[in-house]
Structure formats: C-alpha cells, structure tokens
Design a protein around this motif. Structure first.
Motif, PDB file in Angstrom:
ATOM      1  N   LEU A   5      33.510 -51.744  37.337  1.00 20.55           N
ATOM      2  CA  LEU A   5      34.467 -52.845  37.215  1.00 20.55           C
ATOM      3  C   LEU A   5      35.423 -52.643  36.043  1.00 20.55           C
ATOM      4  O   LEU A   5      36.574 -53.076  36.096  1.00 20.55           O
ATOM      5  CB  LEU A   5      33.718 -54.166  37.071  1.00 20.55           C
ATOM      6  CG  LEU A   5      33.088 -54.694  38.362  1.00 20.55           C
ATOM      7  CD1 LEU A   5      32.090 -55.808  38.062  1.00 20.55           C
ATOM      8  CD2 LEU A   5      34.172 -55.198  39.312  1.00 20.55           C
ATOM      9  N   VAL A   6      34.972 -51.996  34.980  1.00 17.96           N
ATOM     10  CA  VAL A   6      35.876 -51.663  33.878  1.00 17.96           C
ATOM     11  C   VAL A   6      37.012 -50.789  34.397  1.00 17.96           C
ATOM     12  O   VAL A   6      38.196 -51.026  34.117  1.00 17.96           O
ATOM     13  CB  VAL A   6      35.119 -50.963  32.731  1.00 17.96           C
ATOM     14  CG1 VAL A   6      36.111 -50.402  31.698  1.00 17.96           C
ATOM     15  CG2 VAL A   6      34.149 -51.928  32.048  1.00 17.96           C
ATOM     16  N   ASP A   7      36.648 -49.765  35.172  1.00 16.75           N
ATOM     17  CA  ASP A   7      37.675 -48.890  35.762  1.00 16.75           C
ATOM     18  C   ASP A   7      38.598 -49.668  36.697  1.00 16.75           C
ATOM     19  O   ASP A   7      39.825 -49.499  36.684  1.00 16.75           O
ATOM     20  CB  ASP A   7      37.012 -47.741  36.523  1.00 16.75           C
ATOM     21  CG  ASP A   7      36.387 -46.693  35.597  1.00 16.75           C
ATOM     22  OD1 ASP A   7      36.911 -46.516  34.477  1.00 16.75           O
ATOM     23  OD2 ASP A   7      35.386 -46.080  35.987  1.00 16.75           O
ATOM     24  N   LYS A   8      38.011 -50.532  37.522  1.00 12.58           N
ATOM     25  CA  LYS A   8      38.810 -51.278  38.496  1.00 12.58           C
ATOM     26  C   LYS A   8      39.772 -52.237  37.819  1.00 12.58           C
ATOM     27  O   LYS A   8      40.954 -52.315  38.185  1.00 12.58           O
ATOM     28  CB  LYS A   8      37.878 -52.042  39.456  1.00 12.58           C
ATOM     29  CG  LYS A   8      38.627 -52.847  40.506  1.00 12.58           C
ATOM     30  CD  LYS A   8      37.669 -53.636  41.404  1.00 12.58           C
ATOM     31  CE  LYS A   8      36.902 -52.724  42.345  1.00 12.58           C
ATOM     32  NZ  LYS A   8      36.150 -53.508  43.365  1.00 12.58           N
ATOM     33  N   PRO A  47      47.962 -49.773  35.043  1.00 10.31           N
ATOM     34  CA  PRO A  47      47.835 -48.556  35.869  1.00 10.31           C
ATOM     35  C   PRO A  47      48.170 -47.282  35.099  1.00 10.31           C
ATOM     36  O   PRO A  47      47.533 -46.250  35.318  1.00 10.31           O
ATOM     37  CB  PRO A  47      48.833 -48.798  37.013  1.00 10.31           C
ATOM     38  CG  PRO A  47      49.033 -50.280  37.045  1.00 10.31           C
ATOM     39  CD  PRO A  47      48.891 -50.749  35.637  1.00 10.31           C
ATOM     40  N   LYS A  48      49.153 -47.343  34.220  1.00 11.37           N
ATOM     41  CA  LYS A  48      49.545 -46.140  33.481  1.00 11.37           C
ATOM     42  C   LYS A  48      48.414 -45.632  32.601  1.00 11.37           C
ATOM     43  O   LYS A  48      48.087 -44.426  32.610  1.00 11.37           O
ATOM     44  CB  LYS A  48      50.783 -46.422  32.628  1.00 11.37           C
ATOM     45  CG  LYS A  48      51.284 -45.206  31.859  1.00 11.37           C
ATOM     46  CD  LYS A  48      52.545 -45.537  31.073  1.00 11.37           C
ATOM     47  CE  LYS A  48      53.033 -44.311  30.292  1.00 11.37           C
ATOM     48  NZ  LYS A  48      54.272 -44.607  29.526  1.00 11.37           N
ATOM     49  N   LEU A  49      47.804 -46.522  31.843  1.00  7.81           N
ATOM     50  CA  LEU A  49      46.686 -46.122  30.984  1.00  7.81           C
ATOM     51  C   LEU A  49      45.505 -45.644  31.817  1.00  7.81           C
ATOM     52  O   LEU A  49      44.850 -44.656  31.473  1.00  7.81           O
ATOM     53  CB  LEU A  49      46.275 -47.296  30.093  1.00  7.81           C
ATOM     54  CG  LEU A  49      45.096 -47.041  29.151  1.00  7.81           C
ATOM     55  CD1 LEU A  49      45.366 -45.865  28.237  1.00  7.81           C
ATOM     56  CD2 LEU A  49      44.774 -48.299  28.347  1.00  7.81           C
ATOM     57  N   SER A  50      45.244 -46.334  32.922  1.00  4.19           N
ATOM     58  CA  SER A  50      44.139 -45.942  33.796  1.00  4.19           C
ATOM     59  C   SER A  50      44.340 -44.524  34.331  1.00  4.19           C
ATOM     60  O   SER A  50      43.416 -43.701  34.298  1.00  4.19           O
ATOM     61  CB  SER A  50      44.019 -46.937  34.953  1.00  4.19           C
ATOM     62  OG  SER A  50      43.024 -46.537  35.865  1.00  4.19           O
TER      63      SER A  50
END
Length: 475
Positions: A356-359, A366-369
């Motif tokens: 969930l952290v990733d989601k 989105p850029k940092l992810s």
C-alpha cells in the motif's frame, strides 16, 4: 470491512479537515485509587505505592458511573477502563514515575465502533467537552455523560493541539489517553506477575536476542527503561500469544510448556528475573530455544506469535507508561486488536502495508514513485521496519510519541500514509540523489507535525477503495 473499534476512519477527520483551527476536544476517563495488596516489606510497599485503577467507575453519591451511562446509552456491554498498575520497573530507570502518587482521576471512557471508511464528513462532538482541556477531561470524565461526543472531541483535540509533554516527550496524561483510545481492558497486576512467574516463554531465546539491540542509539530510552523490564514485558506478551494460539489448536495437538523454577521467585526479586544466571535458568533458556521453532508454520487464521521487531514496537509503551502493567495492556491491545496481521503467519499484514505504501505513493506522486522504482527501490526494501514498528524505529523518540498520539486517535493503519508523507517531505532530496537508497537507510529524523499535515493532505487524494484497503490491511 469497517475500521477497528478504536480506529475511526476518514469520517472522524472531517471536522479537522473542514475547520483546522476550530477543533476542540476530548474524551475521557476516571480513576480512583485502589490500595495495593498488603506487601511483606517496606521495599515492596514503595514499589507498589502507585497501584491504582484507571477506569474503576467513580461514584458520586448514588449517581451511576460513566461506564454504566455509556452501556445504557449504547445498549451494549463495554469493558471497564484500562488499569494504572504498580510499577515493576528496574530502580536504575531514570525519571521513573512509578513511586509518585498519581492524580485522582474519574471513570474512563472507551472508543465506539468506527464509521464506514468513506470520505471525511462532519461528526458530532460535545460542546461542553470542546471547552475543556484534555487534562481536565481525563480527570473529570465526559460532561453530561456524552461519551460519544466527548470521545470525538478528544480525538480532534489530540489531532489539533497534541498532548502536552516536555522536551523528552514525557507527559503525565499520555499513557491514559493511549489506553482510552485503544479501548484497553483492565489487567490486574497479579495477572501480569503470574505471567512473569511462568518462566521463559517459547519465544524467550528470540526475545533475548532482540532486547539488547532495542533503540541502541537512544539515550533517552535507556535512561528510563532497563533491558530487564523490556524482557519481562515481551516474555509476558509471548505467553499471552502462545496461550491464544494453543487454544486455537485441537486439544490433541496442544503443547504444554511448564514454568521454570528459576522464575518462581518472590515479588521482591521480580526486578532480577530477566538477568538471573542460575543453572536452572540456563536450562530454561535452552528449553525455550528448542520450543521457539515449534509451530513456526502458521496459517492466517491462527493468532500471532512473537516476531523480530516487536521489541522496538514495545519500547515507546514502556517509555511513556508509569508501570510495566500499563505498557503491557496497551501493547497487547495494539497487537491483538489493531494490527494482528503484523505478527500472524508470515507477517502478511506488514507486506500488505508495504504494498500500500507503493500504491499510495504512485497515486499522490507518480514522478517520485517512478524514480524510486527505476532505482530498484520498493517499499519492501526501505520501509519494512517503519511499517512493522509504526515508525518507532526512526528517532527521535519524543517525535515518535507525538506521531503515535495521532495514530491511536485515528487508527494505526494511518501509519501507511505517514510513511508516504515522509517520502513526500524528502522528495527533492530523493529526486536529486543518484543513490536514494542511502537517504532511505535509515529515514531522516522524524518530525511528527509535518508528517501529520502531509498525511491529512494525502487522505483527500486517494480513492475510497484504496483507503478501505488501508483501514483493514493490518487485521
């Protein structure tokens, strides 16, 4: 699935999000001092001087207690409030409060089942409670018997103003607010002592391998909490988890682990239980080492067991509490009611939290992810300790306590958003670093207030279905 009883969802944050400067608050509690059992020595008398009961229903003349009013109002049974118990802490603990005479408190109130996990909406609070300080509500209880309104006001008070504490994070009211928000039951001091007298639990060897490494760089913690105290607490918790697991098995497959003679000591010797070096204790540790591997294969329906990292999760409770029993009941309640999935089976709840952290990061930034993903960094790599310990692994400890005030008021599941909030706060540094893993190992020093503000902003950015996953991921 609705949020846990003491973990209200985004509905409860509505007043704060809509009126961030108008939230007043609080819930609360009552206690009356109950004299401890008659001890045999003056040393024991001093040790048990702080025995008292947070939540024993106070009687004013013939008026019903607040607990009775709540039961009548809700038409359902509620356990009485958590207990303030005598301290069994080591005498070397600096600034311990266990010998101080506690303030007179009135009867405690508890959380009610949380609302559905929808977007924030206004919830009723108690006008009279809004005009009272948190400390006064702890002392006097909810005005006019409005338990639900006072409790919601309490949550907003914790969120808006926090709990008063000194520079070391010490507060005379924090542990009682935690016990109320966690809806903790009464645990008698004698019950805790009996768990200690049972000797090494099946997880004892794991505990001894973990405790000496607990918050090793934190002098505040080690001045106040001894390793012996941490060992006793974790061993008692391990016995409770073992018993619950044993009851869930068919009677033919249950194992019996008897008490160790080295631990059958008098009350005066409790402080030495964890550090005894007698041959019988060595045999007990050897037997516990063998027992630790028993039942290591568990399924998702079984109760949890001791897992590495629980020592760090227990540390703030011992630091904030006035006695080991208070820390024990709050810690056990957190493990078994708020995040049982963190210690069950293969810690599936922790892995769901990491996913969930990733989601959530992919939704809000989105850029940092994408940048972290391009560097091979997923939450499984950098956030496992933060999820498992509710960020207690990241110093400084006073900031951890302030963050936990927020988590216990609105649900430990919000720790997922607090971890994402930390990533957002250090966004520029991460994007500007060719090796962001160095910045995430370990996380920068915790700052509770910016993290809470960012987490509240994230709540409004994520879809309802994702928020619903967050509220149930640890169950």
């Amino acid at each position: 699935m609705p949020a846990p009883a003491s973990s209200p969802s985004r509905d409860g944050l509505g007043p704060y999000l809509a009126h961030p400067h108008n939230s007043h608050v609080f819930a609360s509690s009552t206690t009356e001092l109950n004299p401890p059992p008659s001890p045999r020595t003056q040393r024991t008398i001093r040790k048990l001087q702080s025995a008292h009961n947070l939540g024993a229903a106070a009687r004013f003349g013939n008026a019903p207690s607040l607990i009775a009013q709540q039961r009548l109002h809700n038409l359902q049974d509620r356990p009485p409030s958590p207990s303030r118990q005598p301290s069994n802490r080591s005498p070397q603990r600096h600034r311990a409060n266990s010998d101080a005479r506690p303030p007179q408190l009135s009867a405690s109130i508890y959380g009610t089942p949380g609302p559905s996990s929808r977007r924030p909406g206004l919830k009723p609070t108690s006008t009279a409670a809004n005009e009272m300080s948190l400390e006064r509500l702890i002392r006097d209880g909810p005005p006019a018997g409005d338990v639900d309104g006072a409790l919601e006001s309490a949550r907003l008070k914790v969120l808006d103003q926090g709990i008063k504490s000194d520079s070391d994070g010490m507060s005379s009211t924090r542990i009682y607010v935690w016990l109320i928000l966690l809806d903790a039951p009464i645990v008698k001091t004698d019950d805790y002592i009996q768990l200690i007298h049972r000797g090494p639990s099946p997880a004892y060897s794991k505990i001894r391998n973990d405790t000496f490494r607990t918050l090793t760089t934190n002098p505040l913690f080690h001045r106040r909490v001894s390793e012996a105290s941490l060992i006793r607490l974790l061993n008692a918790i391990a016995w409770m988890l073992h018993d619950a697991k044993d009851k869930s098995r068919p009677s033919s497959s249950r194992q019996s682990v008897g008490p160790s003679s080295a631990f059958q000591t008098s009350l005066d010797d409790i402080s030495q239980i964890a550090v005894t070096s007698s041959p019988s204790a060595s045999r007990g540790r050897s037997r516990a080492l063998t027992a630790t591997t028993d039942g290591s294969e568990t399924n998702a329906s079984e109760p949890g067991t001791y897992v590495q990292g629980m020592n760090v999760l227990a540390a703030p409770f011992l630091y904030a509490a006035r006695s080991e029993v208070e820390a024990f009941v709050a810690f056990h309640r957190l493990l078994t009611k708020e995040c049982p999935g963190y210690i069950r089976g293969a810690m599936d709840g922790v892995h769901r939290g990491l996913a969930l952290v990733d989601k959530v990061l992919a939704i809000v930034d989105p850029k940092l992810s994408l940048y972290l993903t391009s560097k091979g960094l997923s939450a499984e790599i950098y956030a496992f300790p933060s999820v498992l310990t509710l960020c207690a692994c990241t110093p400084p400890l006073p900031e951890v306590l302030r963050l936990w005030d927020f988590l216990f008021a609105y649900g430990p599941h919000l720790n997922v958003l607090c971890i994402v909030a930390q990533l957002i706060i250090m966004r520029n540094d991460l994007l500007g670093s060719p090796s962001p893993n160095k910045l995430l190992r370990p996380f920068p020093a915790l700052q509770a207030d910016p993290i809470k503000r960012t987490a509240l902003a994230i709540i409004k950015m994520i879809p309802d279905d994702v928020y619903a996953e967050i509220t149930t991921h640890a169950l």
